[in-house]
Motif scaffolding. Sequence first.
Motif, PDB file in Angstrom:
ATOM      1  N   LEU A 168       0.829  -1.204   0.000  1.00  0.00           N
ATOM      2  CA  LEU A 168       0.000   0.000   0.000  1.00  0.00           C
ATOM      3  C   LEU A 168       0.865   1.256   0.000  1.00  0.00           C
ATOM      4  O   LEU A 168       0.584   2.223  -0.715  1.00  0.00           O
ATOM      5  CB  LEU A 168      -0.928  -0.016   1.221  1.00  0.00           C
ATOM      6  N   LYS A 169       1.934   1.220   0.799  1.00  0.00           N
ATOM      7  CA  LYS A 169       2.837   2.372   0.841  1.00  0.00           C
ATOM      8  C   LYS A 169       3.563   2.532  -0.494  1.00  0.00           C
ATOM      9  O   LYS A 169       3.733   3.653  -0.989  1.00  0.00           O
ATOM     10  CB  LYS A 169       3.838   2.193   1.980  1.00  0.00           C
ATOM     11  N   LEU A 170       3.969   1.415  -1.093  1.00  0.00           N
ATOM     12  CA  LEU A 170       4.665   1.466  -2.378  1.00  0.00           C
ATOM     13  C   LEU A 170       3.774   2.079  -3.455  1.00  0.00           C
ATOM     14  O   LEU A 170       4.239   2.887  -4.277  1.00  0.00           O
ATOM     15  CB  LEU A 170       5.096   0.058  -2.795  1.00  0.00           C
ATOM     16  N   ARG A 171       2.498   1.741  -3.443  1.00  0.00           N
ATOM     17  CA  ARG A 171       1.579   2.302  -4.441  1.00  0.00           C
ATOM     18  C   ARG A 171       1.434   3.815  -4.264  1.00  0.00           C
ATOM     19  O   ARG A 171       1.459   4.566  -5.249  1.00  0.00           O
ATOM     20  CB  ARG A 171       0.221   1.613  -4.328  1.00  0.00           C
ATOM     21  N   GLU A 172       1.319   4.254  -3.027  1.00  0.00           N
ATOM     22  CA  GLU A 172       1.229   5.690  -2.776  1.00  0.00           C
ATOM     23  C   GLU A 172       2.503   6.413  -3.193  1.00  0.00           C
ATOM     24  O   GLU A 172       2.464   7.464  -3.843  1.00  0.00           O
ATOM     25  CB  GLU A 172       0.955   5.959  -1.293  1.00  0.00           C
ATOM     26  N   MET A 173       3.648   5.853  -2.834  1.00  0.00           N
ATOM     27  CA  MET A 173       4.909   6.497  -3.168  1.00  0.00           C
ATOM     28  C   MET A 173       5.136   6.529  -4.675  1.00  0.00           C
ATOM     29  O   MET A 173       5.732   7.477  -5.207  1.00  0.00           O
ATOM     30  CB  MET A 173       6.067   5.795  -2.456  1.00  0.00           C
ATOM     31  N   THR A 174       4.658   5.505  -5.371  1.00  0.00           N
ATOM     32  CA  THR A 174       4.768   5.495  -6.827  1.00  0.00           C
ATOM     33  C   THR A 174       4.001   6.668  -7.418  1.00  0.00           C
ATOM     34  O   THR A 174       4.500   7.371  -8.315  1.00  0.00           O
ATOM     35  CB  THR A 174       4.250   4.167  -7.400  1.00  0.00           C
ATOM     36  N   SER A 175       2.796   6.913  -6.923  1.00  0.00           N
ATOM     37  CA  SER A 175       2.023   8.074  -7.387  1.00  0.00           C
ATOM     38  C   SER A 175       2.757   9.375  -7.091  1.00  0.00           C
ATOM     39  O   SER A 175       2.795  10.291  -7.924  1.00  0.00           O
ATOM     40  CB  SER A 175       0.646   8.090  -6.720  1.00  0.00           C
ATOM     41  N   LEU A 176       3.348   9.472  -5.912  1.00  0.00           N
ATOM     42  CA  LEU A 176       4.054  10.698  -5.540  1.00  0.00           C
ATOM     43  C   LEU A 176       5.299  10.912  -6.398  1.00  0.00           C
ATOM     44  O   LEU A 176       5.620  12.048  -6.778  1.00  0.00           O
ATOM     45  CB  LEU A 176       4.432  10.649  -4.058  1.00  0.00           C
ATOM     46  N   LEU A 177       5.997   9.822  -6.725  1.00  0.00           N
ATOM     47  CA  LEU A 177       7.173   9.959  -7.584  1.00  0.00           C
ATOM     48  C   LEU A 177       6.769  10.381  -8.994  1.00  0.00           C
ATOM     49  O   LEU A 177       7.431  11.226  -9.615  1.00  0.00           O
ATOM     50  CB  LEU A 177       7.946   8.642  -7.639  1.00  0.00           C
ATOM     51  N   LEU A 178       5.674   9.825  -9.492  1.00  0.00           N
ATOM     52  CA  LEU A 178       5.176  10.225 -10.805  1.00  0.00           C
ATOM     53  C   LEU A 178       4.845  11.717 -10.831  1.00  0.00           C
ATOM     54  O   LEU A 178       5.012  12.379 -11.863  1.00  0.00           O
ATOM     55  CB  LEU A 178       3.932   9.409 -11.172  1.00  0.00           C
ATOM     56  N   ASP A 179       4.404  12.233  -9.697  1.00  0.00           N
ATOM     57  CA  ASP A 179       4.061  13.654  -9.622  1.00  0.00           C
ATOM     58  C   ASP A 179       5.308  14.536  -9.580  1.00  0.00           C
ATOM     59  O   ASP A 179       5.277  15.672 -10.042  1.00  0.00           O
ATOM     60  CB  ASP A 179       3.199  13.906  -8.383  1.00  0.00           C
ATOM     61  N   ARG A 180       6.400  13.998  -9.047  1.00  0.00           N
ATOM     62  CA  ARG A 180       7.621  14.791  -8.875  1.00  0.00           C
ATOM     63  C   ARG A 180       8.535  14.763 -10.097  1.00  0.00           C
ATOM     64  O   ARG A 180       9.352  15.676 -10.267  1.00  0.00           O
ATOM     65  CB  ARG A 180       8.425  14.271  -7.672  1.00  0.00           C
ATOM     66  N   LYS A 181       8.439  13.720 -10.896  1.00  0.00           N
ATOM     67  CA  LYS A 181       9.392  13.544 -11.989  1.00  0.00           C
ATOM     68  C   LYS A 181       8.719  13.759 -13.346  1.00  0.00           C
ATOM     69  O   LYS A 181       7.503  13.641 -13.489  1.00  0.00           O
ATOM     70  CB  LYS A 181      10.020  12.144 -11.948  1.00  0.00           C
ATOM     71  N   GLU A 182       9.551  14.034 -14.341  1.00  0.00           N
ATOM     72  CA  GLU A 182       9.083  14.233 -15.705  1.00  0.00           C
ATOM     73  C   GLU A 182       9.653  13.130 -16.584  1.00  0.00           C
ATOM     74  O   GLU A 182      10.875  13.009 -16.733  1.00  0.00           O
ATOM     75  CB  GLU A 182       9.508  15.599 -16.236  1.00  0.00           C
ATOM     76  N   PHE A 183       8.777  12.320 -17.169  1.00  0.00           N
ATOM     77  CA  PHE A 183       9.194  11.227 -18.028  1.00  0.00           C
ATOM     78  C   PHE A 183       9.202  11.686 -19.485  1.00  0.00           C
ATOM     79  O   PHE A 183       8.293  12.391 -19.922  1.00  0.00           O
ATOM     80  CB  PHE A 183       8.252  10.032 -17.887  1.00  0.00           C
TER      81      PHE A 183
END
Length: 270
Positions: free
Chosen positions: A47-62
């Motif tokens: 559950l924490k990994l899923r949340e952090m994945t969303s937060l990383l997607l918000d912080r980074k530019e692919f």
Amino acid sequence: MLRRWQQAWRDWRRRRALEARAIPDALWLETLRGWPFLRHRPLEDLLKLREMTSLLLDRKEFSTAGGLVLDDAMAVAVAAQACVPVLHLPGELDWYDGFVGIVLHPSEVVVPRQWHDEDGVVHSGDEVLAGEAIEGGPLMLSWQDVRLGGREGHDDGTDADLAYNVVIHEFVHVIDMRDGAVDGMPALPTRAQRERWQAVMGEAFARHAAEVDADRPTWLDPYAAQGLEEFFPVAAEAFFVAPHGLALEFPEVYALMRDFFHQDPRLHAR
């Protein structure tokens, strides 16, 4: 008052990011199936990994190069794996604040290099890269190699093959860079921790490098013998995706990483 306002602002920003970058259930399950090492952990961690994945997607530019077309599945796969090393580190995603861009290439990239030998003579040549992390970014990854770290790359692999994961490798380089030195040691708060790290990793690296120099087969990727700055990320790959093998080959390194990352992948790995 100011602290409360700052915390309220951070909480609002986090909620906003989680809503804006929410990962659909089907896509999350697809990611866990594609990279099985991600799902071999407690439900609380998932559950924490899923949340952090969303937060990383918000912080980074692919972005992509070489004609590769980016989709949500690719971005989520990379972000989820990148979050694993910092899942329980103090500061979590703050370890990756030094860069923004993540560039995916279809396959390995050939780049020209120059280097000086021991006599000061300049040499030049090409280097083939599956990934590269540089200070300030962007971070580069070969999508082909990202996939090799998943289920497709492990169908017929040996236990040593399972230890390959270019995403973890490059993001651990970023962790190493945080203190401004690329030396195979992350920022550690105490002298005792730094001395322990240097002793354990120094001894393990010397043994591994001697085996590689003697042309003996090694369980750990021979690339780790390039230097301590490569031994750390290569060993970290093994720690997260092939923990039983690392614990058997380098028990002291496994214990060191368990204490640093605040994770024990052996407890849940298959």
